[in-house]
Every structure is written in structure tokens, then in C-alpha cells.
Scaffold this active site. Structure first.
Site, PDB file in Angstrom:
ATOM      1  N   HIS A 260      33.622  42.078  43.558  1.00  0.00           N
ATOM      2  CA  HIS A 260      32.434  41.855  43.124  1.00  0.00           C
ATOM      3  C   HIS A 260      31.960  41.643  41.544  1.00  0.00           C
ATOM      4  O   HIS A 260      32.553  42.278  40.823  1.00  0.00           O
ATOM      5  CB  HIS A 260      31.628  43.011  43.587  1.00  0.00           C
ATOM      6  CG  HIS A 260      30.157  42.684  44.163  1.00  0.00           C
ATOM      7  ND1 HIS A 260      29.095  42.598  43.196  1.00  0.00           N
ATOM      8  CD2 HIS A 260      29.659  42.194  45.220  1.00  0.00           C
ATOM      9  CE1 HIS A 260      27.881  42.287  43.688  1.00  0.00           C
ATOM     10  NE2 HIS A 260      28.006  42.113  45.003  1.00  0.00           N
ATOM     11  N   ASP A 311      31.029  42.459  52.878  1.00  0.00           N
ATOM     12  CA  ASP A 311      31.547  41.546  53.856  1.00  0.00           C
ATOM     13  C   ASP A 311      32.956  41.983  54.368  1.00  0.00           C
ATOM     14  O   ASP A 311      33.113  41.665  55.623  1.00  0.00           O
ATOM     15  CB  ASP A 311      31.950  40.369  53.115  1.00  0.00           C
ATOM     16  CG  ASP A 311      30.599  39.568  52.729  1.00  0.00           C
ATOM     17  OD1 ASP A 311      29.953  39.483  53.344  1.00  0.00           O
ATOM     18  OD2 ASP A 311      30.512  39.008  51.529  1.00  0.00           O
TER      19      ASP A 311
HETATM   20  N1  CMC Z   1      41.296  39.200  45.453  1.00  0.00           N
HETATM   21  C1  CMC Z   1      42.315  39.131  44.440  1.00  0.00           C
HETATM   22  N2  CMC Z   1      42.033  39.072  43.000  1.00  0.00           N
HETATM   23  C2  CMC Z   1      40.671  39.371  42.940  1.00  0.00           C
HETATM   24  C3  CMC Z   1      39.866  39.547  43.907  1.00  0.00           C
HETATM   25  C4  CMC Z   1      40.009  39.323  44.998  1.00  0.00           C
HETATM   26  N3  CMC Z   1      39.056  39.274  45.994  1.00  0.00           N
HETATM   27  N4  CMC Z   1      38.302  39.641  43.193  1.00  0.00           N
HETATM   28  C5  CMC Z   1      38.732  39.419  41.970  1.00  0.00           C
HETATM   29  N5  CMC Z   1      40.206  39.286  41.583  1.00  0.00           N
HETATM   30  C6  CMC Z   1      40.604  39.181  40.507  1.00  0.00           C
HETATM   31  C7  CMC Z   1      40.822  37.748  39.980  1.00  0.00           C
HETATM   32  O1  CMC Z   1      41.606  36.918  40.197  1.00  0.00           O
HETATM   33  C8  CMC Z   1      40.597  38.083  38.159  1.00  0.00           C
HETATM   34  O2  CMC Z   1      41.746  38.373  37.838  1.00  0.00           O
HETATM   35  P1  CMC Z   1      42.585  37.838  36.578  1.00  0.00           P
HETATM   36  O3  CMC Z   1      41.404  38.420  35.540  1.00  0.00           O
HETATM   37  O4  CMC Z   1      43.880  38.138  36.432  1.00  0.00           O
HETATM   38  O5  CMC Z   1      42.204  36.432  36.590  1.00  0.00           O
HETATM   39  C9  CMC Z   1      39.923  39.268  38.149  1.00  0.00           C
HETATM   40  O6  CMC Z   1      39.915  40.119  39.437  1.00  0.00           O
HETATM   41  C10 CMC Z   1      38.271  39.174  37.905  1.00  0.00           C
HETATM   42  O7  CMC Z   1      37.710  38.283  38.941  1.00  0.00           O
HETATM   43  P2  CMC Z   1      36.783  37.183  38.910  1.00  0.00           P
HETATM   44  O8  CMC Z   1      36.972  36.346  40.103  1.00  0.00           O
HETATM   45  O9  CMC Z   1      36.943  36.815  37.327  1.00  0.00           O
HETATM   46  O10 CMC Z   1      35.456  38.132  38.935  1.00  0.00           O
HETATM   47  P3  CMC Z   1      33.974  37.240  39.267  1.00  0.00           P
HETATM   48  O11 CMC Z   1      32.827  38.435  38.822  1.00  0.00           O
HETATM   49  O12 CMC Z   1      33.728  35.983  38.844  1.00  0.00           O
HETATM   50  O13 CMC Z   1      34.199  37.391  40.750  1.00  0.00           O
HETATM   51  C11 CMC Z   1      34.151  37.235  43.256  1.00  0.00           C
HETATM   52  C12 CMC Z   1      33.690  38.123  41.756  1.00  0.00           C
HETATM   53  C13 CMC Z   1      33.381  38.163  44.277  1.00  0.00           C
HETATM   54  C14 CMC Z   1      33.644  35.937  43.169  1.00  0.00           C
HETATM   55  C15 CMC Z   1      35.481  37.637  43.587  1.00  0.00           C
HETATM   56  O14 CMC Z   1      35.830  38.891  43.312  1.00  0.00           O
HETATM   57  C16 CMC Z   1      35.858  36.947  44.772  1.00  0.00           C
HETATM   58  O15 CMC Z   1      36.377  35.660  44.723  1.00  0.00           O
HETATM   59  N6  CMC Z   1      36.211  37.732  45.739  1.00  0.00           N
HETATM   60  C17 CMC Z   1      36.515  37.388  47.105  1.00  0.00           C
HETATM   61  C18 CMC Z   1      35.385  36.668  47.839  1.00  0.00           C
HETATM   62  C19 CMC Z   1      34.333  37.782  48.468  1.00  0.00           C
HETATM   63  O16 CMC Z   1      34.547  38.618  48.770  1.00  0.00           O
HETATM   64  N7  CMC Z   1      32.898  37.358  48.149  1.00  0.00           N
HETATM   65  C20 CMC Z   1      31.967  38.207  48.454  1.00  0.00           C
HETATM   66  C21 CMC Z   1      31.155  38.887  47.425  1.00  0.00           C
HETATM   67  S1  CMC Z   1      30.216  40.075  47.563  1.00  0.00           S
HETATM   68  C22 CMC Z   1      29.077  40.139  49.048  1.00  0.00           C
HETATM   69  C23 CMC Z   1      28.460  38.609  48.913  1.00  0.00           C
HETATM   70  O17 CMC Z   1      27.840  38.168  48.146  1.00  0.00           O
HETATM   71  O18 CMC Z   1      28.332  37.879  50.096  1.00  0.00           O
END
Ligand code: CMC
Length: 374
Positions: A260, A311
Site C-alpha cells: 500500500h 482487496d
Molecule cells: N508484491 C511484491 N512486491 C511488492 C508489492 C507486492 N504486492 N508491493 C510492493 N512491492 C515491492 C515493490 O516491488 C518495491 O520493491 P523494490 O523497492 O525492491 O523495487 C517495494 O515493495 C515498494 O513498492 P512500490 O510499488 O514502490 O510502492 P508504491 O507505494 O508505489 O505502490 C502499490 C503501492 C499498492 C501500487 C503496490 O504495493 C502494488 O503494486 N500492490 C499490488 C496491487 C494492489 O494490491 N493494489 C491495491 C492497493 S490498496 C487498495 C486499493 O486501492 O484498492
């Protein structure tokens, strides 16, 4: 003015709000000052919808008036029914959701009236009619007849009735209601920010909500609940969960339903939804998905220190309730219409055109050469 780029507006505070407060440091979320966990246990979705839209919890008279208005607005037009009947059956239900709100805008003579009174009228229409239209497509694409809404039923009961022609046990309806409360509002997330951005140009509420739905569809936002279920379908049984996850992480793939932008040590909404996921699993006498989710959660925290978001438990709960996987995000829409609408009202009331800057890194200034000389 600074040249520093904040990709994804990471950590940027763009405005004030009185609607909800996400407090990751104490793992809490409040709507208008009330803890969401308490709202889930002590209120119905209709009470919370009223709270989000009006700022305070309703008393009995206010709630009855609100519920009456919602019930009176549930019917969709013949025109809308015809449109839904002619939508390709393979269309994604989120594209259908986006289209039906857009059609509502076409049908409303008040669309361009952005006065607070007209906006409240339009919000009630979107809030009450969207579930009817989504349920209509749920049935139509299966070759079934549309079921009209019933005024005697609550918001959640009516949605089950319009989709399945019957209402499940009250514990299942309660679990659905809780999921709607948890999905209703979450400050400046992508879709809400989209709605506020569209509103900031003084566009209308149907346009703002149509845009919000388009933004919710993506798998990094609302579309994740659908992707969680697709992941569980691939895993199939608890004994395959750990190896599937390790394989996925080795391939550097994102695990849907985890992580998140704001919560880094757990989503405050998850424990409540997990409790209702377990309740529904027990009632349905099917704990397969729950067991898979326990393993995935434990391994993700151990291996990556990344926690589940809302989710993750809602996807499989909706599956156990009988909803088709691609309808999970439209259910999120039904709930979030309340939060989006409150933000749109707030944006109109204190508007400033949203217009950030970008740092140019394209080619240097150059002269245009005529076509025959290029
Ligand atoms: N699986 C694997 N690695 C992850 C995940 C995940 N779900 N989420 C974050 N990471 C890793 C990411 O690869 C990164 O690693 P590194 O620093 O080595 O590159 C690190 O954690 C930081 O992640 P980020 O993507 O830079 O963080 P963000 O704040 O930009 O993204 C997010 C948040 C929700 C987009 C991301 O966690 C994600 O893609 N999650 C999966 C999709 C998801 O479940 N979305 C629902 C969000 S919450 C409720 C809603 O809005 O519906």
C-alpha cells in the site's frame, strides 16, 4: 518553486479534507472522526453513507428519509435497460459501470447544474441506480432476465436480490455490508484524486465519477480484488500456496492484494474484513480460500515484510458469496460512490484548479523543416 520531481506525487499533501483520516503510524482509519472498525460493528452501510455524505451520523428520522430517497431512486430507465441489453456480453463489468454512470449524465436534465442542491440530487441518483444497472448486466450476460429493485429491502439485501433473485443468510448480508463500509472512503487515493481533478475544472459530477471508475479499474487500485481471486484460482489448494508464492517472488512479480502506498505495516481495514471472510467461509463450509490466504499472508510478511491490503480478503469473500470475479471491482464502485461524492462536494466548495508542473526532458528547441525536405 522547486525542480524536485515527486513521481506518483509520493508524500505530497495537495489539499485539506474533513472526510477521512488515514493514520498509518497508529494503523487507523476514521470517517468524519469515527474509527471504521466501530462503524462496521455498530452501523449499517446506509448510516455510513449518510455520515460520509453529510458529515454526521444520522438520527432515526434522518436515516429513514435518506433510506426512503435511496429506495425511490433505485429504478433505472427503459433506455438504460435497453443499453445494458445491447452491451457486448464479454465487456468488462468495470467498463459497463463506467458507461452506465456516463449514460445517467446523458439522461439527467440537471447534469450541468453544479449547485450544492442539484449535486445532492444527482449523488442520490448515482448512489441508488448504479447497483441496479450493475446487477442488470450481471444477469443479462448470463442470459437471465433483469430483476427490478425491491423497496422493502436494505441496500445490501437489494443488491443480492437483483443479482441472484434471493437474499442469503443475514450474516452473509452483514459481511457484504461491512465490505461496503470498508470500501466507502479512503482519502486521496487514485480514483478520488481523479474525481477531484475532474471537478477542479468545474466539470460535472457524472463526469467526475465516470473518470473515477475508469481509474479504479486498474489492478494497482480497485482492480486488485479481482486479481487476488485470479491468483487464488491459479493456486487452487493450500498445499500449493507456499511454492506458488516463492516462484512468483523469484520471478519478481507483484503479488496482488499486498502493499500500500500509505500503510507500510498493515492496512487498518484488513483485520475487520478478515474476520468476516472467516465467518463467510465457515457459513459456506468452505475454508479452502481462507487457508490459502493465511499461507500467502504469512509468507509475504516473512519474506518481504509486505502486508495484505483490503482487496486481499474481500476478493475471496465475494467469490464465496457467489459473485463473478470480474464483478468484484464494480462492487467496490457501489461503495466508493459515497466517498467520491463527498470529495467532489468538498472540491466544489473550495476549488482550485489542479494543475501540476512537469520537468521537460525532450529534444532541444529545433526548427520545423517542410515535409518535402525531411
Ligand atoms: N508484491 C511484491 N512486491 C511488492 C508489492 C507486492 N504486492 N508491493 C510492493 N512491492 C515491492 C515493490 O516491488 C518495491 O520493491 P523494490 O523497492 O525492491 O523495487 C517495494 O515493495 C515498494 O513498492 P512500490 O510499488 O514502490 O510502492 P508504491 O507505494 O508505489 O505502490 C502499490 C503501492 C499498492 C501500487 C503496490 O504495493 C502494488 O503494486 N500492490 C499490488 C496491487 C494492489 O494490491 N493494489 C491495491 C492497493 S490498496 C487498495 C486499493 O486501492 O484498492
Amino acid at each position: 518553486m522547486t525542480d524536485e520531481i515527486k513521481k506518483g506525487l509520493l508524500g505530497i499533501v495537495v489539499d485539506e479534507t474533513t472526510i477521512s483520516q488515514v493514520m498509518p503510524e497508529i494503523n487507523s482509519l476514521t470517517y468524519r472522526g469515527y474509527a471504521v472498525q466501530d462503524l462496521c460493528e455498530m452501523c449499517s452501510f446506509e448510516e455510513v453513507a449518510y455520515l460520509i455524505l453529510n458529515g454526521n451520523l444520522p438520527n432515526g428520522i434522518q436515516l429513514n428519509k435518506f433510506k426512503k430517497e435511496e429506495k425511490e431512486n433505485r429504478n433505472i430507465t427503459t433506455n438504460m435497460r435497453e443499453i445494458i441489453k445491447h452491451i457486448p456480453k464479454k465487456a468488462h463489468p468495470m467498463d459497463v459501470s463506467r458507461t452506465i454512470v456516463s449514460v445517467m449524465g446523458l439522461e439527467d436534465k440537471d447534469t450541468s447544474d453544479n449547485s450544492p442542491k442539484a449535486n445532492m440530487r444527482k449523488i442520490m441518483k448515482i448512489f441508488a441506480k448504479t447497483p441496479t444497472a450493475i446487477a442488470a448486466f450481471f444477469r443479462i450476460r448470463k442470459g437471465k432476465k433483469i430483476i427490478k429493485p425491491k423497496k422493502e429491502l436494505s441496500f445490501s439485501e437489494n443488491f443480492f436480490y437483483m443479482c441472484f433473485g434471493k437474499i442469503p443468510q443475514k450474516e452473509i448480508v452483514k459481511a457484504f455490508d461491512v465490505s461496503l463500509i470498508l470500501y466507502a472512503e479512503h482519502s486521496f487515493n487514485v480514483s478520488t484524486f481523479t474525481a477531484r481533478t475532474i471537478t477542479s475544472s468545474l466539470s460535472d459530477i457524472y463526469s467526475a465519477i465516470t473518470g473515477a471508475i475508469a481509474s479504479l479499474k486498474g489492478p494497482l487500485h480497485g482492480g486488485a480484488n479481482e486479481e487476488v481471486m485470479n491468483m487464488m484460482k491459479k493456486i487452487k489448494t493450500p498445499n500449493k500456496a507456499k511454492s506458488w508464492l516463492i516462484d512468483n517472488l523469484n520471478k519478481k512479480q507483484v503479488v496482488m492484494g499486498f502493499g500500500h502506498r500509505v500503510y507500510k505495516s498493515g492496512d487498518s481495514r484488513v483485520p475487520t474484513m478478515k474476520k468476516y471472510f472467516l465467518k463467510v467461509s465457515k457459513l459456506k463450509k468452505d475454508k479452502n480460500l481462507y487457508k490459502i490466504s493465511e499461507i500467502i499472508e504469512k509468507e509475504m510478511i516473512e519474506k518481504k515484510n509486505i502486508h495484505p491490503n483490503l482487496d486481499f480478503p474481500t476478493g475471496p469473500t465475494y467469490h464465496l458469496m457467489g459473485f463473478d470475479t470480474d464483478f468484484f471491482t464494480p462492487i467496490f464502485v457501489i461503495a466508493r460512490i459515497t466517498g467520491w461524492s463527498a470529495h467532489i462536494i468538498e472540491q466544489y466548495a473550495s476549488n482550485k484548479l489542479i494543475r501540476p508542473l512537469s520537468k521537460y526532458k525532450g529534444s532541444d528547441h529545433r526548427k520545423v523543416v517542410l515535409l518535402n525536405q525531411r
